[in-house]
Scaffold this active site. Sequence first.
Site, PDB file in Angstrom:
ATOM      1  N   CYS A   1       0.811  -1.220   0.000  1.00 23.82           N
ATOM      2  CA  CYS A   1       0.000   0.000   0.000  1.00 23.82           C
ATOM      3  C   CYS A   1       0.847   1.274   0.000  1.00 23.82           C
ATOM      4  O   CYS A   1       0.339   2.364  -0.262  1.00 23.82           O
ATOM      5  CB  CYS A   1      -0.968  -0.020   1.178  1.00 23.82           C
ATOM      6  SG  CYS A   1      -1.944  -1.524   1.217  1.00 23.82           S
TER       7      CYS A   1
ATOM      8  N   HIS B   1      -3.336   6.665   2.462  1.00 22.17           N
ATOM      9  CA  HIS B   1      -3.724   5.398   1.847  1.00 22.17           C
ATOM     10  C   HIS B   1      -5.175   5.096   2.225  1.00 22.17           C
ATOM     11  O   HIS B   1      -5.579   5.271   3.373  1.00 22.17           O
ATOM     12  CB  HIS B   1      -2.794   4.289   2.333  1.00 22.17           C
ATOM     13  CG  HIS B   1      -3.282   2.931   1.959  1.00 22.17           C
ATOM     14  ND1 HIS B   1      -3.657   2.614   0.675  1.00 22.17           N
ATOM     15  CD2 HIS B   1      -3.477   1.810   2.701  1.00 22.17           C
ATOM     16  CE1 HIS B   1      -4.055   1.355   0.644  1.00 22.17           C
ATOM     17  NE2 HIS B   1      -3.959   0.843   1.858  1.00 22.17           N
TER      18      HIS B   1
ATOM     19  N   ASN C   1      -9.892  -0.782  -0.691  1.00 23.64           N
ATOM     20  CA  ASN C   1      -8.434  -0.663  -0.618  1.00 23.64           C
ATOM     21  C   ASN C   1      -7.820  -1.221  -1.903  1.00 23.64           C
ATOM     22  O   ASN C   1      -7.872  -2.420  -2.156  1.00 23.64           O
ATOM     23  CB  ASN C   1      -7.950  -1.452   0.608  1.00 23.64           C
ATOM     24  CG  ASN C   1      -6.443  -1.398   0.790  1.00 23.64           C
ATOM     25  OD1 ASN C   1      -5.715  -0.948  -0.088  1.00 23.64           O
ATOM     26  ND2 ASN C   1      -5.974  -1.859   1.943  1.00 23.64           N
TER      27      ASN C   1
HETATM   28  N1  COA Z   1     -18.868  -8.873   8.198  1.00 25.36           N
HETATM   29  C1  COA Z   1     -19.361  -9.106   9.406  1.00 25.36           C
HETATM   30  N2  COA Z   1     -18.584  -9.365  10.471  1.00 25.36           N
HETATM   31  C2  COA Z   1     -17.250  -9.383  10.285  1.00 25.36           C
HETATM   32  C3  COA Z   1     -16.674  -9.149   9.025  1.00 25.36           C
HETATM   33  C4  COA Z   1     -17.541  -8.899   7.943  1.00 25.36           C
HETATM   34  N3  COA Z   1     -17.100  -8.650   6.711  1.00 25.36           N
HETATM   35  N4  COA Z   1     -15.329  -9.228   9.128  1.00 25.36           N
HETATM   36  C5  COA Z   1     -15.052  -9.504  10.427  1.00 25.36           C
HETATM   37  N5  COA Z   1     -16.212  -9.607  11.115  1.00 25.36           N
HETATM   38  C6  COA Z   1     -16.405  -9.893  12.519  1.00 25.36           C
HETATM   39  C7  COA Z   1     -15.227 -10.599  13.127  1.00 25.36           C
HETATM   40  O1  COA Z   1     -15.321 -11.994  12.882  1.00 25.36           O
HETATM   41  C8  COA Z   1     -15.405 -10.271  14.586  1.00 25.36           C
HETATM   42  O2  COA Z   1     -16.356 -11.134  15.132  1.00 25.36           O
HETATM   43  P1  COA Z   1     -16.173 -11.782  16.583  1.00 25.36           P
HETATM   44  O3  COA Z   1     -16.098 -10.602  17.518  1.00 25.36           O
HETATM   45  O4  COA Z   1     -17.393 -12.612  16.730  1.00 25.36           O
HETATM   46  O5  COA Z   1     -14.891 -12.546  16.489  1.00 25.36           O
HETATM   47  C9  COA Z   1     -16.031  -8.884  14.577  1.00 25.36           C
HETATM   48  O6  COA Z   1     -16.508  -8.681  13.237  1.00 25.36           O
HETATM   49  C10 COA Z   1     -15.115  -7.746  14.985  1.00 25.36           C
HETATM   50  O7  COA Z   1     -13.901  -7.860  14.348  1.00 25.36           O
HETATM   51  P2  COA Z   1     -12.744  -6.807  14.588  1.00 25.36           P
HETATM   52  O8  COA Z   1     -11.503  -7.351  13.928  1.00 25.36           O
HETATM   53  O9  COA Z   1     -12.649  -6.427  16.007  1.00 25.36           O
HETATM   54  O10 COA Z   1     -13.307  -5.544  13.812  1.00 25.36           O
HETATM   55  P3  COA Z   1     -12.597  -4.168  13.565  1.00 25.36           P
HETATM   56  O11 COA Z   1     -13.456  -3.103  14.066  1.00 25.36           O
HETATM   57  O12 COA Z   1     -11.153  -4.170  13.960  1.00 25.36           O
HETATM   58  O13 COA Z   1     -12.606  -4.081  11.984  1.00 25.36           O
HETATM   59  C11 COA Z   1     -11.195  -4.407  10.084  1.00 25.36           C
HETATM   60  C12 COA Z   1     -11.956  -5.065  11.216  1.00 25.36           C
HETATM   61  C13 COA Z   1     -10.482  -5.479   9.280  1.00 25.36           C
HETATM   62  C14 COA Z   1     -12.191  -3.702   9.199  1.00 25.36           C
HETATM   63  C15 COA Z   1     -10.193  -3.387  10.646  1.00 25.36           C
HETATM   64  O14 COA Z   1      -9.427  -3.983  11.666  1.00 25.36           O
HETATM   65  C16 COA Z   1      -9.264  -2.859   9.599  1.00 25.36           C
HETATM   66  O15 COA Z   1      -9.667  -2.160   8.702  1.00 25.36           O
HETATM   67  N6  COA Z   1      -7.954  -3.100   9.726  1.00 25.36           N
HETATM   68  C17 COA Z   1      -6.978  -2.628   8.791  1.00 25.36           C
HETATM   69  C18 COA Z   1      -6.951  -3.529   7.672  1.00 25.36           C
HETATM   70  C19 COA Z   1      -6.338  -2.954   6.435  1.00 25.36           C
HETATM   71  O16 COA Z   1      -6.876  -2.110   5.827  1.00 25.36           O
HETATM   72  N7  COA Z   1      -5.206  -3.472   6.022  1.00 25.36           N
HETATM   73  C20 COA Z   1      -4.664  -3.184   4.769  1.00 25.36           C
HETATM   74  C21 COA Z   1      -3.331  -2.591   4.801  1.00 25.36           C
HETATM   75  S1  COA Z   1      -3.199  -0.997   5.387  1.00 25.36           S
END
Ligand code: COA
Length: 325
Positions: free
Chosen positions: A113, A252, A282
């Site tokens: 990224c 990003h 993304n």
């Molecule tokens: N739909 C519904 N539920 C989902 C889901 C989806 N698409 N994806 C994950 N979940 C669930 C998880 O299983 C978890 O459930 P649980 O609590 O029963 O285990 C719950 O949602 C919460 O997950 P969590 O990881 O705490 O959510 P979050 O608020 O951190 O958001 C991301 C998750 C991935 C969106 C976030 O962490 C993120 O954007 N991270 C950066 C990722 C990124 O962009 N990386 C690229 C490089 S920069």
Amino acid sequence: MKSAKIIGIGKYLPKRVLTNRDLEKMVNTSDEWITTRTGIKERRVADKNEATSDLGLKAALDALKDAKIKARDIDLIITATITPDTQFPSTSSIIQSRLGAKKAACFDISAACSGFVYSLITAQQFIENGAFKNVLVIGAEKLSMAIDWTDRNTCVLFGDGAGAAVVSGSKKPGILSTYMGGDGSLGNLLMVPAGGSRLPASHETIDKKLHYLKMQGNEIFKLAVTAMTDAAKKVLLKAKLNINDIDCLITHQANARIILATGKKLGISPDKIFMNINKYGNTSSASIAIALCEAVRSKRIKRGDIVVLDAFGAGLAWGACVIKW
Ligand code: COA
């Protein structure tokens, strides 16, 4: 010494739109979850017969037209991508041939990224040291081919697309300051495990789905905010500017919450932050290039504006630059 200035920009997005509602039919997710947790409403998905170079080529043609220069005047092509057409030759080489940019040297940059910002900074070095006059920088990804479409943790986040910039030597100020950072010890937080020399493709790697992107999203989230905040502060200091001097911040586009949290930590007014993540998700190496193109074309960025580009991604690798537009 001449400064490195962006004299033209371009973008290309595949036609096919995949909405959150479409994803509801594929995995156990909801439009509401994706929208509130990420800010993404839809993303683009390339055709089966469309490769990364096809996307990059179209963005490059758009940027060359905008810059009003011919492909034959390009000295170097740098393509940032983590989804190249082939392991080798480079995607830049494929694009060079199709553009007819006969005198251009070619190589790719793999910085995920941060790829577009890393490539822009690399182009700057060649221009400022006098080696090259015109460098074509492309960020292009077909991430849909590296996504496990049964994994709701990742498949809702990513999309395909390409952006490009022509960077040339100029007497006017362009790229004012830069910073690049990295931490390889955290590389396992975001990776495609197989397909390289460590785990070459085999029946076993395919059965175990090891050619797909794996991510620990929560960890990445926190690290992204800290690293992008720090990188933006460093480039502002180097350019002898402060936060109020920024006209437009383009980070990003990974998650709207990451972008807004970074803005809040920096103390920048939200109306100075450009976001298009709702439309494309993304797009990794392409995200900042596409956003910059759209910010300029929608007049959110005007000539003379101070623009900060701020990136973070797999590697881990991060970096930023201040540009006088
Ligand atoms: N739909 C519904 N539920 C989902 C889901 C989806 N698409 N994806 C994950 N979940 C669930 C998880 O299983 C978890 O459930 P649980 O609590 O029963 O285990 C719950 O949602 C919460 O997950 P969590 O990881 O705490 O959510 P979050 O608020 O951190 O958001 C991301 C998750 C991935 C969106 C976030 O962490 C993120 O954007 N991270 C950066 C990722 C990124 O962009 N990386 C690229 C490089 S920069």
